[in-house]
Design a protein around this motif. Structure first.
Motif, short mmCIF file in Angstrom:
data_model
loop_
_atom_site.label_atom_id
_atom_site.label_comp_id
_atom_site.label_asym_id
_atom_site.label_seq_id
_atom_site.Cartn_x
_atom_site.Cartn_y
_atom_site.Cartn_z
N GLY A 43 0.80 -1.21 0.00
CA GLY A 43 0.00 0.00 0.00
C GLY A 43 0.83 1.26 0.00
N GLY A 46 3.21 0.98 -3.63
CA GLY A 46 2.63 0.62 -4.91
C GLY A 46 3.19 -0.72 -5.36
N ILE A 186 -9.01 -1.72 -8.61
CA ILE A 186 -8.14 -1.55 -7.44
C ILE A 186 -6.69 -1.89 -7.80
N ASN A 190 -3.51 0.61 -7.48
CA ASN A 190 -2.39 0.27 -6.58
C ASN A 190 -1.06 0.05 -7.31
N SER A 254 -2.55 -6.11 -3.89
CA SER A 254 -2.77 -4.96 -4.76
C SER A 254 -4.11 -5.04 -5.49
N PRO A 258 -7.79 -1.36 -1.48
CA PRO A 258 -7.17 -0.10 -1.88
C PRO A 258 -6.04 0.27 -0.92
N HIS A 259 -5.12 1.10 -1.43
CA HIS A 259 -3.93 1.37 -0.62
C HIS A 259 -4.22 2.06 0.71
#
Length: 865
Positions: A43, A46, A186, A190, A254, A258-259
């Motif tokens: 997160g 990336g 998502i 990410n 990922s 979500p981050h």
């Protein structure tokens, strides 16, 4: 020790690749970072940067696994793991230092993992943190794991199977849940790092502990059936599996969350998993498995370290129990350290240093493998075929880089601790009980350096004393050894030679006794010397053969050192001096400088008792090559501790030159040689002047030359009469002229460069002459064509005057073309000769004068190597 116990008397291990290497390694790698920090890293960084980060971190694992596989398949790995491999390669100092810190690091790691277990269990829904303290849970975990470690590796691996089953179930639950929740949008969001992402190396430092632990299987080497097969296979399987798991986990995270959710919640894996309870079980299992691996590894490192008797106070821990030699005493100590660490509770201070110790061990394992391979020793024959020494060097550098990236200050502290133990062992440890790679490394360096020195041309600045010291008198040998060490000045080599005359078979026992006595003398009086005992039917022939064959490459004997005739033997003194002088003269003609030591026992005792600051070295100047050699030896003596504060004095007999000019001449030599010395002139050339000036000195250098077959000192009279009234004296006769003021631009290298410049010039001149010859030939051809055309006209149209002029022009052009051709041929021959001279490194270039008006004079000279 009342009971001898070493690694060699252990029985064979019982564990295979899966139980002994793969299981402890994979369970240590798939630890708490996988469950509680991988989602945060994805997160925060990336997916793209996370994959790079995971790849860089695992690069160290792969490179170290390659090094481990090479070493493990090159020797029979016994107990001790990393410690055993490093100590058998880099020596007991490195091995002892890494062994003691690795044991402490793994023993403290037991507490780290158990505290992690305690916190995970206390936070589980079934328990409440208010009801039970994580420390109490951690202490209970240590005692629980202690039972398995006490019972032996077989029982511990059975427990690890249970842990592995829980880990596998947790991972299956996570991947099933993540795949079912997969969302392409998502995943796309990410892929890149968020705007406020932490720096790459901060996240790297957070994640890197996840890839450590892959050498846990090495610590079990003493319990393996076939270490050379199991260690490479099990380690690579564990590293490969863990890489797939971490890359797969990053991809699943990922696409599942979500981050913001990944960075805000360390327990994000629970939210992704199909059965969250299995993740809690996996966290608990991961911490327990890592603690169990440390509980198995630490005692075995200590046991191997104790068996090698590097630290005498550790000897009791060498004893094992049962057929597998289970290190129960070491298990007790490891458990005690774990409990003490839990009681102290301040782990944040120690944890980074412990991580550095593991990184240092990986780095040293890589370096040890590179070091072993770099020796090119015939004994380095690993059966692991994918090894390359450059990979080991890269692994070492990668470990060093990781230390600097994670925590430079803690890295410096860890290295300082290791260095302190290394220095302690270097000063206190006895001789090693095994052969390491250091001698092979030194031999390879000798080979490479000799080859490099042979390629480079000789230069006067490179001259070093290579001494052959002849001694057949054990009573006087110590003096000669001491003097040779002083004359070397830490820059040369000495070989002490004793000649035994007679039949080889009859002298075999005597030769053995003489060699032992020489070794004792060398160890006491000049440890830097080497010994050689020769037997021969004719000692004189043996000496001649020795001088011609001694040494290798550029290391050839250039100085003969021996004692003066034994003063106790009064029989036939004159004849003995004649034979002695004849032998020395023969050696001198073979190109060796000669040094003869005369030292009465009482005078030598006074010399040895004189403090360095009260000592004085006298050099009786001779103004020739011998004077230069004596001056150089006197300076080299001041490099040694015994003479570092001694005064140096140059004495000369007053000649017809004005005293002031004579002093200036000597001072000019001293200045060019960059040697400080006091200058003093003797009023008369006789023995009384020498005795008056030098009798109070500590040691004297005297020049000598040969008068027939007798040694002639610089004053009249018998040599023995003068020497008896002087302090210890070293008589020198030089067979070569040593240029004390030689500059770098002088010598063979500069002369060869000059010869190459001459070759370039000759080539240019030859090219110009060939161009000139071609132009002259073309002019002659034009003149010939014009004449031919004129002669072809009808007789009525011919102009005899013109034809005569054309014939004269043609003849002149042809003559000039012939001269130009000859000049070009001569110039080309000179260029070819210069080229042959340079290419074959000829002995000497001679001055050549070109007859052509465009040729300059050049000279090149090259000394024979």
């Amino acid at each position: 020790m009342s009971e001898k116990h070493t690694n060699d008397n252990k029985s064979s291990g019982t564990l295979g690749t899966f139980a002994g290497v793969f299981t402890p390694s994979i369970l240590t790698i798939l630890g708490i970072i996988l469950f509680l920090r991988t989602g945060y890293v994805v997160g925060s960084a990336g997916l793209a940067r996370s994959l790079i980060l995971i790849g860089v971190a695992n690069l160290i694992s792969i490179l170290t696994s390659v090094s481990l596989s090479a070493v493990a398949t090159n020797l029979k790995v016994k107990g001790g793991g990393d410690y055993y491999l490093i100590s058998r390669t880099l020596g007991l100092e490195f091995g002892g230092a890494i062994g003691i810190v690795l044991f402490l690091a793994q023993a403290v790691s037991i507490a780290f993992y158990c505290i992690g277990f305690g916190e995970a269990l206390a936070a589980a829904p079934a328990l409440s943190a208010q009801e039970i303290s994580p420390r109490i849970i951690a202490a209970a975990a240590v005692l629980f794991l202690f039972v398995f470690a006490w019972m032996g590796a077989d029982w511990a691996t059975r427990f690890q199977y249970v842990v592995m089953a829980l880990l596998a179930a947790a991972l299956v639950s996570f991947f099933v849940g993540g795949i079912s929740r997969w969302n392409a949008a998502i995943f796309s969001a990410n892929w890149a790092a968020p705007p406020d992402a932490p720096p790459f190396w901060v996240l790297f430092a957070l994640f890197f502990p996840a890839v450590t632990g892959f050498t846990q299987g090495v610590s079990m080497s003493g319990d393996l059936k076939d270490p050379s097969k199991s260690l490479p296979l099990g380690t690579f399987l564990a590293v490969g599996t863990s890489i797939l798991v971490y890359f797969g986990a990053a991809v699943v995270f990922s696409g599942a969350l979500p981050h913001p959710d990944l960075t805000a919640d360390y327990t994000a894996m629970n939210r992704v998993s199909r059965f969250p309870g299995l993740i809690d079980a996996g966290v608990i299992a991961a911490t327990l498995s890592s603690a169990m691996a440390s509980f198995l590894g630490a005692p075995r490192i200590l046991q191997s370290l104790a068996s090698d008797r590097i630290f005498p106070f550790l000897s009791p821990f060498a004893k094992g129990a049962g057929p597998t030699d289970n290190p129960r005493r070491a298990v007790l100590l490891a458990a005690a350290i774990g409990c003490l660490t839990i009681a102290i509770g301040n782990l944040n201070l120690i944890a980074p240093v412990v991580s550095m110790f593991f990184l240092i061990s990986y780095g040293l394992l890589n370096y040890a493998t590179y070091y072993e391979a770099r020796t090119s020793s015939p004994s380095f024959r690993p059966s692991f075929k994918w090894f390359d020494q450059r990979l080991s060097l890269l692994g070492f550098l990668a470990c060093l880089g990781a230390m600097l990236a994670i925590d430079p200050s803690m890295g410096v502290i860890a290295i300082s601790i290791l260095f302190a133990i290394f220095q302690y062992l270097k000063r206190t440890a006895g001789p090693a009980r095994w052969a390491d790679s250091r001698r092979a490394h030194h031999l390879q360096q000798i080979r490479e350096n000799l080859l490099a020195a042979t390629v480079s041309p000789e230069h006067p600045r490179d001259w070093r004393p290579q001494i052959l010291a002849f001694s057949d008198d054990p009573q006087r040998r110590p003096r000669l050894l001491r003097l040779a060490g002083w004359l070397e000045g830490g820059s040369g080599l000495t070989r002490v030679v004793t000649l035994l005359e007679g039949k080889d078979l009859l002298l075999a026992k005597i030769k053995e006794d003489v060699e032992k006595r020489m070794q004792l003398d060398i160890r006491e009086h000049n440890p830097a010397a080497f010994s050689l005992v020769l037997t021969s039917r004719d000692a004189e022939i043996a000496v001649h053969a020795l001088l011609q064959a001694h040494g290798i490459g550029p290391l050839r004997a250039n100085m003969i050192l021996l004692n003066w005739l034994d003063p106790q033997n009064k029989s036939g003194t004159g004849f003995r001096e004649y034979l002695f002088g004849r032998q020395l003269r023969t050696l001198h003609r073979l190109g060796c400088n000669i040094g003869v030591l005369h030292a009465r026992p009482d005078a030598w005792d006074r010399l040895m008792e004189t403090e360095s600051g009260q000592s004085r070295i006298d050099v009786w100047w001779s103004g020739d090559a011998t004077g230069n050699l004596m001056l150089l030896f006197a300076y080299l003596m001041t490099r040694s501790e015994a003479w570092e504060d001694a005064a140096l004095r140059v004495l000369a007999f007053h000649d017809d030159t004005p005293e002031e000019d004579q002093r200036k001449n000597i001072q000019s030599v001293l200045s060019d040689a960059r040697i400080d010395a006091e200058i003093e002139l003797a009023a008369s050339r006789d023995a009384s002047a020498v005795i008056e000036l030098s009798a109070p000195s500590t040691i004297v250098f005297l020049p000598f030359r040969f008068r027939g077959n007798l040694i002639q000192l610089p004053v009249d009279g018998a040599a023995e009469d003068l020497l008896q009234k002087l302090p210890p004296a070293v008589m020198i006769s030089a067979a070569e002229d040593i240029d004390l003021g030689a500059e770098p631009e002088e010598g063979a290298a500069a002369e060869l460069a000059e010869a190459r410049d001459l070759l370039d010039k000759r080539d240019q001149l030859a090219k110009a002459a060939e161009d000139e010859a071609a132009a002259s030939g073309k002019s002659a051809a034009v003149a010939e064509e014009e004449l031919r055309k004129a002669m072809a006209l009808p007789e009525a149209d011919r102009d005899e005057g013109q034809i005569k002029a054309l014939m004269e022009e043609r003849d002149n052009a042809a003559a000039e073309a012939e001269k130009a051709r000859r000049r070009a041929a001569k110039a080309r021959a000179k260029a070819d000769l210069a080229r042959e001279t340079v290419e074959s490194e000829a002995v000497e270039f001679k001055t050549e004068t070109d007859d052509d008006e465009t040729t300059d004079t050049a000279q090149g000279e090259k000394k024979k190597r």
